[in-house]
Design a protein around this motif. Structure first.
Motif, PDB file in Angstrom:
ATOM      1  N   ALA A   1      46.570 -35.466 -31.999  1.00 51.45           N
ATOM      2  CA  ALA A   1      45.392 -34.117 -32.672  1.00 51.45           C
ATOM      3  C   ALA A   1      44.104 -35.073 -32.332  1.00 51.45           C
ATOM      4  CB  ALA A   1      45.262 -33.749 -33.944  1.00 51.45           C
ATOM      5  N   ASP A   2      43.858 -36.505 -32.177  1.00 47.94           N
ATOM      6  CA  ASP A   2      42.237 -36.830 -32.388  1.00 47.94           C
ATOM      7  C   ASP A   2      41.918 -37.085 -31.028  1.00 47.94           C
ATOM      8  OD1 ASP A   2      40.000 -38.584 -32.861  1.00 47.94           O
ATOM      9  OD2 ASP A   2      41.349 -39.827 -33.566  1.00 47.94           O
ATOM     10  N   PRO A   3      40.550 -36.137 -30.597  1.00 46.75           N
ATOM     11  CA  PRO A   3      40.447 -36.680 -29.277  1.00 46.75           C
ATOM     12  C   PRO A   3      39.366 -38.214 -29.044  1.00 46.75           C
ATOM     13  CG  PRO A   3      38.282 -35.808 -30.792  1.00 46.75           C
ATOM     14  CD  PRO A   3      39.891 -35.911 -31.026  1.00 46.75           C
ATOM     15  N   ASP A   4      38.859 -38.337 -30.074  1.00 47.19           N
ATOM     16  CA  ASP A   4      38.914 -39.701 -29.616  1.00 47.19           C
ATOM     17  C   ASP A   4      39.792 -40.924 -29.878  1.00 47.19           C
ATOM     18  OD1 ASP A   4      36.656 -39.336 -29.442  1.00 47.19           O
ATOM     19  OD2 ASP A   4      36.479 -38.991 -32.064  1.00 47.19           O
ATOM     20  N   SER A   5      41.048 -40.455 -30.069  1.00 44.01           N
ATOM     21  CA  SER A   5      42.379 -41.778 -30.409  1.00 44.01           C
ATOM     22  C   SER A   5      42.363 -42.584 -28.926  1.00 44.01           C
ATOM     23  CB  SER A   5      43.449 -41.013 -30.476  1.00 44.01           C
ATOM     24  OG  SER A   5      43.969 -39.912 -29.757  1.00 44.01           O
ATOM     25  N   MET A   6      43.314 -43.798 -29.413  1.00 48.30           N
ATOM     26  CA  MET A   6      43.759 -44.500 -27.710  1.00 48.30           C
ATOM     27  C   MET A   6      44.863 -43.741 -27.500  1.00 48.30           C
ATOM     28  SD  MET A   6      43.736 -47.237 -26.920  1.00 48.30           S
ATOM     29  CE  MET A   6      43.590 -48.623 -28.347  1.00 48.30           C
ATOM     30  N   LEU A   7      45.899 -42.672 -27.566  1.00 50.82           N
ATOM     31  CA  LEU A   7      46.498 -42.035 -26.949  1.00 50.82           C
ATOM     32  C   LEU A   7      45.762 -40.844 -26.274  1.00 50.82           C
ATOM     33  CD1 LEU A   7      49.213 -40.441 -26.113  1.00 50.82           C
ATOM     34  CD2 LEU A   7      49.166 -38.978 -28.127  1.00 50.82           C
ATOM     35  N   ASN A   8      44.736 -40.414 -26.088  1.00 48.57           N
ATOM     36  CA  ASN A   8      43.472 -39.723 -25.397  1.00 48.57           C
ATOM     37  C   ASN A   8      42.975 -40.517 -24.781  1.00 48.57           C
ATOM     38  OD1 ASN A   8      44.953 -36.963 -26.028  1.00 48.57           O
ATOM     39  ND2 ASN A   8      43.764 -36.655 -28.704  1.00 48.57           N
ATOM     40  N   LEU A   9      42.562 -41.254 -24.817  1.00 47.72           N
ATOM     41  CA  LEU A   9      42.048 -42.270 -24.171  1.00 47.72           C
ATOM     42  C   LEU A   9      43.059 -42.495 -22.767  1.00 47.72           C
ATOM     43  CD1 LEU A   9      39.666 -44.102 -23.449  1.00 47.72           C
ATOM     44  CD2 LEU A   9      41.107 -45.897 -24.100  1.00 47.72           C
ATOM     45  N   TYR A  10      44.076 -42.953 -23.641  1.00 49.25           N
ATOM     46  CA  TYR A  10      44.833 -43.185 -22.026  1.00 49.25           C
ATOM     47  C   TYR A  10      45.386 -42.059 -21.282  1.00 49.25           C
ATOM     48  CZ  TYR A  10      46.695 -47.535 -22.294  1.00 49.25           C
ATOM     49  OH  TYR A  10      46.644 -49.282 -23.204  1.00 49.25           O
ATOM     50  N   ARG A  11      45.384 -40.277 -21.738  1.00 46.08           N
ATOM     51  CA  ARG A  11      45.208 -39.532 -21.122  1.00 46.08           C
ATOM     52  C   ARG A  11      44.527 -38.710 -20.479  1.00 46.08           C
ATOM     53  NH1 ARG A  11      45.829 -35.492 -24.660  1.00 46.08           N
ATOM     54  NH2 ARG A  11      46.971 -33.461 -22.938  1.00 46.08           N
ATOM     55  N   ALA A  12      42.913 -39.094 -20.526  1.00 51.98           N
ATOM     56  CA  ALA A  12      41.902 -39.258 -20.263  1.00 51.98           C
ATOM     57  C   ALA A  12      42.432 -39.879 -18.832  1.00 51.98           C
ATOM     58  CB  ALA A  12      41.046 -39.205 -20.431  1.00 51.98           C
TER      59      ALA A  12
ATOM     60  N   LEU B   1      34.121 -41.375 -18.272  1.00 48.25           N
ATOM     61  CA  LEU B   1      34.953 -41.983 -19.133  1.00 48.25           C
ATOM     62  C   LEU B   1      34.498 -43.037 -19.847  1.00 48.25           C
ATOM     63  CD1 LEU B   1      37.530 -40.606 -20.625  1.00 48.25           C
ATOM     64  CD2 LEU B   1      38.869 -42.371 -19.348  1.00 48.25           C
ATOM     65  N   ALA B   2      35.109 -43.290 -21.487  1.00 42.97           N
ATOM     66  CA  ALA B   2      34.099 -44.790 -21.287  1.00 42.97           C
ATOM     67  C   ALA B   2      35.063 -45.136 -22.796  1.00 42.97           C
ATOM     68  CB  ALA B   2      32.767 -44.279 -22.876  1.00 42.97           C
ATOM     69  N   SER B   3      35.433 -46.536 -23.188  1.00 38.63           N
ATOM     70  CA  SER B   3      36.400 -46.303 -23.395  1.00 38.63           C
ATOM     71  C   SER B   3      35.733 -46.082 -25.612  1.00 38.63           C
ATOM     72  CB  SER B   3      36.572 -47.947 -22.918  1.00 38.63           C
ATOM     73  OG  SER B   3      35.970 -48.837 -23.751  1.00 38.63           O
ATOM     74  N   SER B   4      34.583 -46.356 -25.292  1.00 42.79           N
ATOM     75  CA  SER B   4      33.650 -46.231 -27.395  1.00 42.79           C
ATOM     76  C   SER B   4      32.935 -45.389 -26.787  1.00 42.79           C
ATOM     77  CB  SER B   4      33.375 -48.056 -27.387  1.00 42.79           C
ATOM     78  OG  SER B   4      34.769 -48.491 -28.016  1.00 42.79           O
ATOM     79  N   PRO B   5      32.705 -45.157 -28.128  1.00 42.08           N
ATOM     80  CA  PRO B   5      30.718 -44.155 -27.251  1.00 42.08           C
ATOM     81  C   PRO B   5      29.547 -44.975 -26.965  1.00 42.08           C
ATOM     82  CG  PRO B   5      32.225 -44.212 -29.711  1.00 42.08           C
ATOM     83  CD  PRO B   5      32.416 -44.638 -29.344  1.00 42.08           C
ATOM     84  N   VAL B   6      29.155 -44.516 -26.216  1.00 41.94           N
ATOM     85  CA  VAL B   6      27.459 -45.103 -25.528  1.00 41.94           C
ATOM     86  C   VAL B   6      27.267 -44.271 -25.434  1.00 41.94           C
ATOM     87  CG1 VAL B   6      29.486 -46.274 -23.781  1.00 41.94           C
ATOM     88  CG2 VAL B   6      28.602 -43.618 -23.365  1.00 41.94           C
ATOM     89  N   ASP B   7      25.467 -44.620 -25.232  1.00 39.43           N
ATOM     90  CA  ASP B   7      24.352 -43.939 -25.397  1.00 39.43           C
ATOM     91  C   ASP B   7      23.866 -43.585 -23.922  1.00 39.43           C
ATOM     92  OD1 ASP B   7      23.539 -45.813 -26.118  1.00 39.43           O
ATOM     93  OD2 ASP B   7      23.277 -45.416 -28.494  1.00 39.43           O
TER      94      ASP B   7
END
Length: 487
Positions: free
Chosen positions: A408-419, A467-473
């Motif tokens: 349910a968290d778009p910024d989670s580790m799980l959703n990073l792997y899915r993406a 795709l980024a592993s952490s927020p970027v600007d």
């Protein structure tokens, strides 16, 4: 038949059956539990699953002490449960690889119990001393004395006597075991201690990686190739130079070998680049794909290895995108998609690993990376099974790390792997590009540009990342990896 072998670019997910999912409430994971949770893996986007041993065993070493290679231990279910798991995995387009343990059996194996000593490594002692000074990988001497004063070899626990691969009966037996599981429909094997089967002269110091193992695997390759569907095998070969490891994946032997150099590498750009280059070069010499892995059931989880806490989580996210951007095949260990750390504070009474037991508690052993997975809920055991218990205790602060919470968290580790697994572009080669100090940047022939900042300073980003592993600007922060379109 597919034009490209599936295993060359596959992402394969390791399941440690005791700790994945429990269906009957006894606190121990089992095959029906795995079957029920396979949709999680299909949704994650992996290509295959690898099952650690589920065979009949006294469980001295978590099932790597096998008493019957053709049956399922009752704690995990039945052969019918395995067939159901395999059918459901194939329905979900997941291939299934099973562990094969050919270096040793359990001391409860019928061969050892009935005294068929010519099928094991026995030797006379030196007076009251063992035949030589070889040490067990679990600590202490690698020899145990029998009542008749002879000694048997066990490179691991005394409950795991080493087989004698000079005996043709041993070779015939394991070829038959391979056929048993191939006939049931498995897609391949992970070969435990693949470099340990053939033993040197007792006067030698080095025990592993003897040349005689390659004849064995040439025979196995013929069996695998005789079945349709691109059946494969991956070798566990540790503490061995990349050029030596490559011999196990020659065109007429096994298909892949695990990359322990990459798994054990520090979070340091020069070291990682050197390992990546050496791994790709060694595999290319024999036409095999390189493999990449960050954690497994025998090693401390990489979140903790990379520093633990928020820093370890950030680096683990960056490492995941770095690894999944590399050409070749990748292996994930259950729970890394949830960002699970190593559990370092397990109570002594809960620990079962022979590394812990044989060292008298001096070594923590591997239980900390084998704690069961948290699936849902606010308190342990987090939906692991219906009985409200788990064979190893789970940290209460894992409530935010459950699969349900992360889904349910778009910024989670799980959703990073899915993406990442949705956007991953299978590749066979990379080209390094110029980069600032502390940064790794490469382009793959799959059309992906990967930039990983392992340094202490931010660096400009040339374009918006896929795709980024952490927020970027407009900059790439430290401990961050991004994917961009090549070109």
């Amino acid at each position: 038949m597919d034009l490209v072998e599936w295993w060359r670019t596959a992402v394969i997910y390791q399941i440690y059956p005791r700790s994945f999912a429990d269906s009957d409430g006894d606190g121990v994971g089992d095959l029906p539990g795995i079957t029920a949770r396979l949709p999680h893996l299909a949704d994650l986007g992996v290509d295959a699953v690898w099952l650690s041993p589920f065979y009949r065993s006294p469980m001295v070493d978590g099932g790597y002490d096998v008493a019957d290679y053709r049956d399922v231990d009752p704690v995990f279910g039945t052969l019918a449960d395995f067939d159901a798991l395999l059918a459901e995995a194939h329905r979900l387009r997941l291939r299934v690889i099973v562990d094969i343990v050919p270096n040793h059996t359990s001391s409860s194996h019928p061969w050892f119990v009935s005294g068929l000593r010519d099928r094991y490594v026995f030797a006379p002692g030196r007076g009251d001393a063992p035949p030589n000074d070889w040490q067990s990988l679990f600590g202490g001497p690698a020899w145990t004395r029998m009542p008749d004063q002879s000694w048997y070899l066990h490179l691991f626990d005394p409950g795991q006597p080493d087989l004698n691969w000079d005996n043709p009966d041993v070779r015939d037996e394991f070829e038959d075991i391979l056929r048993f599981w191939l006939d049931r429909g498995v897609d391949g094997f992970r070969v435990d201690v693949a470099h340990g089967l053939v033993k040197p002269d007792f006067s030698e110091i080095s025990v592993f990686d003897q040349d005689g193992v390659h004849e064995i695997y040439r025979g196995w390759r013929k069996i695998l190739d005789s079945y349709p569907g691109q059946r494969m095998a991956v070798a566990e070969v540790f503490d061995t130079e990349p050029a030596r490891v490559a011999r196990y994946v020659a065109a007429d032997e096994l298909h892949q070998a695990f990359n322990f150099d990459f798994l054990e590498a520090p979070w340091e750009p020069e070291t990682l680049r050197r390992i990546i280059d050496a791994s790709i070069a060694a595999a290319a010499q024999v036409g095999a794909p390189p493999t990449w892995v960050l954690s497994n059931h025998d090693r401390r989880r990489h979140v903790t290895r990379f520093g633990g806490g928020p820093a370890g989580q950030r680096r683990a996210r960056a490492a995941a995108l770095l690894m999944l951007g590399l050409p070749g095949s990748a292996y994930l260990y259950q729970g890394e998609e949830l960002g699970l750390p190593e559990v370092l504070d397990l109570p002594a009474a809960a620990r079962t690993d022979p590394q812990w037991l044989r060292s008298g508690g001096a070594e923590l052993g591997r239980d900390g990376c084998r704690v069961p997975l948290p699936w849902e809920g606010d308190a342990p055991p987090f939906g692991f099974g219906p009985g409200g218990r788990s064979w190893l205790p789970m940290p209460p602060d894992w409530a935010g790390r459950t699969a349900a919470a992360q889904r349910a968290d778009p910024d989670s580790m799980l959703n990073l792997y899915r993406a990442a697994l949705r956007q991953r572009r299978p590749a066979a080669a990379l080209t390094w590009l110029a980069a600032p100090d502390g940064v790794l940047r490469f382009e793959t022939d799959g059309g992906l540009l990967v930039t990983a900042n392992l340094g202490d300073s931010p660096h400009p980003l040339p374009a918006r990342p896929l795709l980024a592993s952490s927020p970027v600007d407009a900059t790439l922060p430290p401990d961050t990896t991004v994917w961009l379109r090549a070109g």
